[in-house]
Design a protein around this motif. Structure first.
Motif, PDB file in Angstrom:
ATOM      1  N   LEU A  89       0.821  -1.208   0.000  1.00  0.00           N
ATOM      2  CA  LEU A  89       0.000   0.000   0.000  1.00  0.00           C
ATOM      3  C   LEU A  89       0.861   1.265   0.000  1.00  0.00           C
ATOM      4  O   LEU A  89       0.558   2.235  -0.704  1.00  0.00           O
ATOM      5  CB  LEU A  89      -0.925   0.004   1.220  1.00  0.00           C
ATOM      6  N   SER A  90       1.930   1.248   0.784  1.00  0.00           N
ATOM      7  CA  SER A  90       2.801   2.420   0.846  1.00  0.00           C
ATOM      8  C   SER A  90       3.369   2.748  -0.522  1.00  0.00           C
ATOM      9  O   SER A  90       3.334   3.903  -0.980  1.00  0.00           O
ATOM     10  CB  SER A  90       3.936   2.175   1.839  1.00  0.00           C
ATOM     11  N   ASN A  91       3.887   1.739  -1.192  1.00  0.00           N
ATOM     12  CA  ASN A  91       4.461   1.959  -2.515  1.00  0.00           C
ATOM     13  C   ASN A  91       3.407   2.377  -3.532  1.00  0.00           C
ATOM     14  O   ASN A  91       3.639   3.255  -4.362  1.00  0.00           O
ATOM     15  CB  ASN A  91       5.169   0.690  -2.993  1.00  0.00           C
ATOM     16  N   GLY A  92       2.241   1.731  -3.446  1.00  0.00           N
ATOM     17  CA  GLY A  92       1.183   2.047  -4.401  1.00  0.00           C
ATOM     18  C   GLY A  92       0.691   3.482  -4.256  1.00  0.00           C
ATOM     19  O   GLY A  92       0.494   4.185  -5.252  1.00  0.00           O
ATOM     20  N   VAL A  93       0.483   3.932  -3.029  1.00  0.00           N
ATOM     21  CA  VAL A  93       0.020   5.306  -2.797  1.00  0.00           C
ATOM     22  C   VAL A  93       1.080   6.314  -3.233  1.00  0.00           C
ATOM     23  O   VAL A  93       0.769   7.326  -3.872  1.00  0.00           O
ATOM     24  CB  VAL A  93      -0.357   5.512  -1.319  1.00  0.00           C
ATOM     25  N   ALA A  94       2.344   6.048  -2.907  1.00  0.00           N
ATOM     26  CA  ALA A  94       3.421   6.961  -3.304  1.00  0.00           C
ATOM     27  C   ALA A  94       3.517   7.076  -4.822  1.00  0.00           C
ATOM     28  O   ALA A  94       3.807   8.151  -5.360  1.00  0.00           O
ATOM     29  CB  ALA A  94       4.749   6.490  -2.724  1.00  0.00           C
ATOM     30  N   ALA A  95       3.245   5.978  -5.522  1.00  0.00           N
ATOM     31  CA  ALA A  95       3.356   5.976  -6.984  1.00  0.00           C
ATOM     32  C   ALA A  95       2.366   6.928  -7.646  1.00  0.00           C
ATOM     33  O   ALA A  95       2.631   7.458  -8.724  1.00  0.00           O
ATOM     34  CB  ALA A  95       3.171   4.561  -7.524  1.00  0.00           C
ATOM     35  N   VAL A  96       1.216   7.140  -7.016  1.00  0.00           N
ATOM     36  CA  VAL A  96       0.174   7.981  -7.639  1.00  0.00           C
ATOM     37  C   VAL A  96      -0.041   9.286  -6.863  1.00  0.00           C
ATOM     38  O   VAL A  96      -0.993  10.012  -7.136  1.00  0.00           O
ATOM     39  CB  VAL A  96      -1.154   7.209  -7.744  1.00  0.00           C
ATOM     40  N   ALA A  97       0.819   9.591  -5.913  1.00  0.00           N
ATOM     41  CA  ALA A  97       0.626  10.766  -5.056  1.00  0.00           C
ATOM     42  C   ALA A  97       0.629  12.057  -5.881  1.00  0.00           C
ATOM     43  O   ALA A  97       1.556  12.292  -6.664  1.00  0.00           O
ATOM     44  CB  ALA A  97       1.727  10.827  -4.002  1.00  0.00           C
ATOM     45  N   PRO A  98      -0.390  12.918  -5.695  1.00  0.00           N
ATOM     46  CA  PRO A  98      -0.443  14.179  -6.452  1.00  0.00           C
ATOM     47  C   PRO A  98       0.470  15.270  -5.884  1.00  0.00           C
ATOM     48  O   PRO A  98       0.762  16.246  -6.568  1.00  0.00           O
ATOM     49  CB  PRO A  98      -1.915  14.586  -6.319  1.00  0.00           C
ATOM     50  N   ASN A  99       0.902  15.112  -4.626  1.00  0.00           N
ATOM     51  CA  ASN A  99       1.760  16.119  -4.010  1.00  0.00           C
ATOM     52  C   ASN A  99       2.622  15.464  -2.933  1.00  0.00           C
ATOM     53  O   ASN A  99       2.434  14.282  -2.597  1.00  0.00           O
ATOM     54  CB  ASN A  99       0.932  17.266  -3.418  1.00  0.00           C
ATOM     55  N   PHE A 100       3.545  16.228  -2.390  1.00  0.00           N
ATOM     56  CA  PHE A 100       4.489  15.659  -1.424  1.00  0.00           C
ATOM     57  C   PHE A 100       3.809  15.250  -0.125  1.00  0.00           C
ATOM     58  O   PHE A 100       4.249  14.304   0.531  1.00  0.00           O
ATOM     59  CB  PHE A 100       5.608  16.669  -1.135  1.00  0.00           C
ATOM     60  N   GLY A 101       2.735  15.939   0.253  1.00  0.00           N
ATOM     61  CA  GLY A 101       2.015  15.570   1.466  1.00  0.00           C
ATOM     62  C   GLY A 101       1.492  14.149   1.420  1.00  0.00           C
ATOM     63  O   GLY A 101       1.551  13.414   2.420  1.00  0.00           O
ATOM     64  N   VAL A 102       0.964  13.734   0.266  1.00  0.00           N
ATOM     65  CA  VAL A 102       0.453  12.367   0.122  1.00  0.00           C
ATOM     66  C   VAL A 102       1.609  11.363   0.163  1.00  0.00           C
ATOM     67  O   VAL A 102       1.473  10.263   0.710  1.00  0.00           O
ATOM     68  CB  VAL A 102      -0.352  12.226  -1.184  1.00  0.00           C
ATOM     69  N   VAL A 103       2.745  11.732  -0.401  1.00  0.00           N
ATOM     70  CA  VAL A 103       3.925  10.866  -0.308  1.00  0.00           C
ATOM     71  C   VAL A 103       4.291  10.627   1.152  1.00  0.00           C
ATOM     72  O   VAL A 103       4.588   9.496   1.556  1.00  0.00           O
ATOM     73  CB  VAL A 103       5.116  11.484  -1.061  1.00  0.00           C
ATOM     74  N   VAL A 104       4.244  11.671   1.952  1.00  0.00           N
ATOM     75  CA  VAL A 104       4.572  11.550   3.373  1.00  0.00           C
ATOM     76  C   VAL A 104       3.596  10.598   4.073  1.00  0.00           C
ATOM     77  O   VAL A 104       4.000   9.756   4.891  1.00  0.00           O
ATOM     78  CB  VAL A 104       4.570  12.936   4.053  1.00  0.00           C
ATOM     79  N   VAL A 105       2.294  10.710   3.757  1.00  0.00           N
ATOM     80  CA  VAL A 105       1.300   9.796   4.343  1.00  0.00           C
ATOM     81  C   VAL A 105       1.619   8.352   3.963  1.00  0.00           C
ATOM     82  O   VAL A 105       1.550   7.440   4.796  1.00  0.00           O
ATOM     83  CB  VAL A 105      -0.120  10.177   3.891  1.00  0.00           C
ATOM     84  N   ALA A 106       1.975   8.142   2.702  1.00  0.00           N
ATOM     85  CA  ALA A 106       2.325   6.785   2.247  1.00  0.00           C
ATOM     86  C   ALA A 106       3.521   6.252   3.024  1.00  0.00           C
ATOM     87  O   ALA A 106       3.582   5.058   3.358  1.00  0.00           O
ATOM     88  CB  ALA A 106       2.625   6.802   0.752  1.00  0.00           C
TER      89      ALA A 106
END
Length: 400
Positions: A103-120
């Motif tokens: 899930l972490s990798n999948g969310v980071a792959a489609v993250a629209p901004n850096f904040g979502v990357v941090v959540v992943a």
């Protein structure tokens, strides 16, 4: 709570035969692969920090949060996962943690901004904390006391394999296919490894229901306190430097991206060599092995900026750094487990909490130093920190 109660609550399974069957080693291998994908996911961003910084319009120091955030969340998650999982079959728990990596990798792959990357990356931190709190003690539970150190070294070799894959994969694939597709590929690998773990691992019942009181017992063991402090300080130095090794090689050492990738591979292979060759040294003297490795890799780190104009020497030192760091987790983890045989999961969860806090502090302080004082300062400060950890370990080797 008395020590005898703790022993009863966390007694180790009856030892398997002195020569574990092939299925046991397949299970150990699946845990090593799990370690590899977790470490790959944790440190892949180190190879493409400049790409993320550019694409998501954040500073290089801010992009370093991709390493800091998993460390912080892992530090919090390690004891919570072990206490919260209660008597859950450890095989099922390990598979669930693999799903979190996916899930972490999948969310980071489609993250629209850096904040979502941090959540992943928070998801990843939970997986890291749970995995390293539970898995190291399983080497002895699966393979028995005679083969336990070897089994643990194989599992921890996955850490070095993850470094082999993570750093160069981030550098190579980040430039070839982009950091988003690199995250997506890691998600697919996590899925395959999770399926493999579910297939080959036997049921691994919990060794008792752990409470937060059990965690406190670990701090009452004098040598455990020394291990935690010395290991935490060394790890802070290690990750302050390693988080920013890509820009150091590209900017300060003026290496090409391709040559830096080759060096990352050499670093990781050297780490595997250090980990797999380590049992002989560790079984002789765990603390001395740690202190020697920490002192020498500290000298290496502090020397790198002065030698940045000599690519051959830098390459040799990077390889030496890999071998030496490969010894450190094995020496620390096995020493922690043997110092607290009455509470392996409690000890592992406390250990991973301290080490992940150290990773977070190291990458965070490294980011501040990069933005304020430059890359050379990071490496010199990291080296001094590692050397200090070695002296502390030698001075308190019988317990603090």
């Amino acid at each position: 709570m008395s020590t005898s109660e703790l022993v009863d609550a966390h007694s180790i399974d009856p030892p398997p035969p002195s020569r574990p069957p092939v299925r046991v080693w397949l299970g150990v291998l699946s845990l090593a692969l799990g370690a590899a994908i977790i470490v790959t996911t944790e440190f892949t961003p180190v190879g493409f920090l400049p790409n993320v910084s550019r694409d998501l319009d954040v500073s290089l120091g801010t992009a370093g949060l991709m390493v800091l955030v998993p460390g912080l969340s892992a530090a919090v998650a390690a004891p919570l996962v072990v206490v919260g999982s209660g008597r859950l079959d450890r095989r099922l728990l390990i598979v669930v943690l693999s799903v979190l990596v996916l899930l972490s990798n999948g969310v980071a792959a489609v993250a629209p901004n850096f904040g979502v990357v941090v959540v992943a990356r928070v998801f990843l931190g939970v997986a890291i904390g749970g995995f390293w709190a539970v898995v190291p003690s399983l080497g002895f539970r699966l393979a028995g006391p005679r083969a336990g150190t070897r089994a643990t070294s194989i599992i921890l070799a996955g850490l070095s394999v993850g470094t082999v894959v993570g750093l160069p994969a981030g550098q190579f694939f980040g430039n070839l296919i982009g950091w988003r597709l690199t995250f997506a590929a890691s998600a697919a690998l996590a899925a395959l490894i999770g399926i493999g773990q579910l297939t080959v691992l036997p049921k691994i019942p919990a060794t008792g229901r752990m409470t937060f009181a059990h965690l406190g017992e670990v701090f009452r063991v004098p040598i455990a306190r020394t291990i935690l402090i010395a290991g935490g300080v060394a790890t802070t130095g290690q990750f302050a430097a390693s988080t920013f090794v890509t820009p150091f090689l590209l900017r300060n050492a003026e290496m090409s991206s391709g040559f830096a990738t080759v060096l990352f591979i050499a670093y990781g292979l050297a780490g595997i060599l250090g980990t797999l060759a380590g049992p002989a040294l560790v079984e002789r003297d765990r603390m001395l092995t740690f202190a020697g490795a920490a002192a020498v890799f500290g000298v290496v780190l502090a020397s790198l900026p002065a030698l940045a104009g000599a690519p051959v020497l830098v390459s040799v030192l990077i390889g030496a750094w890999g071998v030496l760091w490969g010894l450190v987790p094995l020496a620390l983890q096995t020493h922690m487990l043997t110092a607290t045989p009455h509470a392996p999961e409690a000890a592992s969860s406390i250990f991973i909490t301290v080490m992940q806090l150290a990773i977070a502090i190291g990458s965070g302080v490294g980011g501040v130093l990069v933005d304020s004082a430059g890359l050379s300062t990071v490496f010199v400060a990291s080296g001094i920190t590692a050397i200090a950890s070695a002296f502390f370990a030698l001075l308190t080797r019988h317990g603090l």
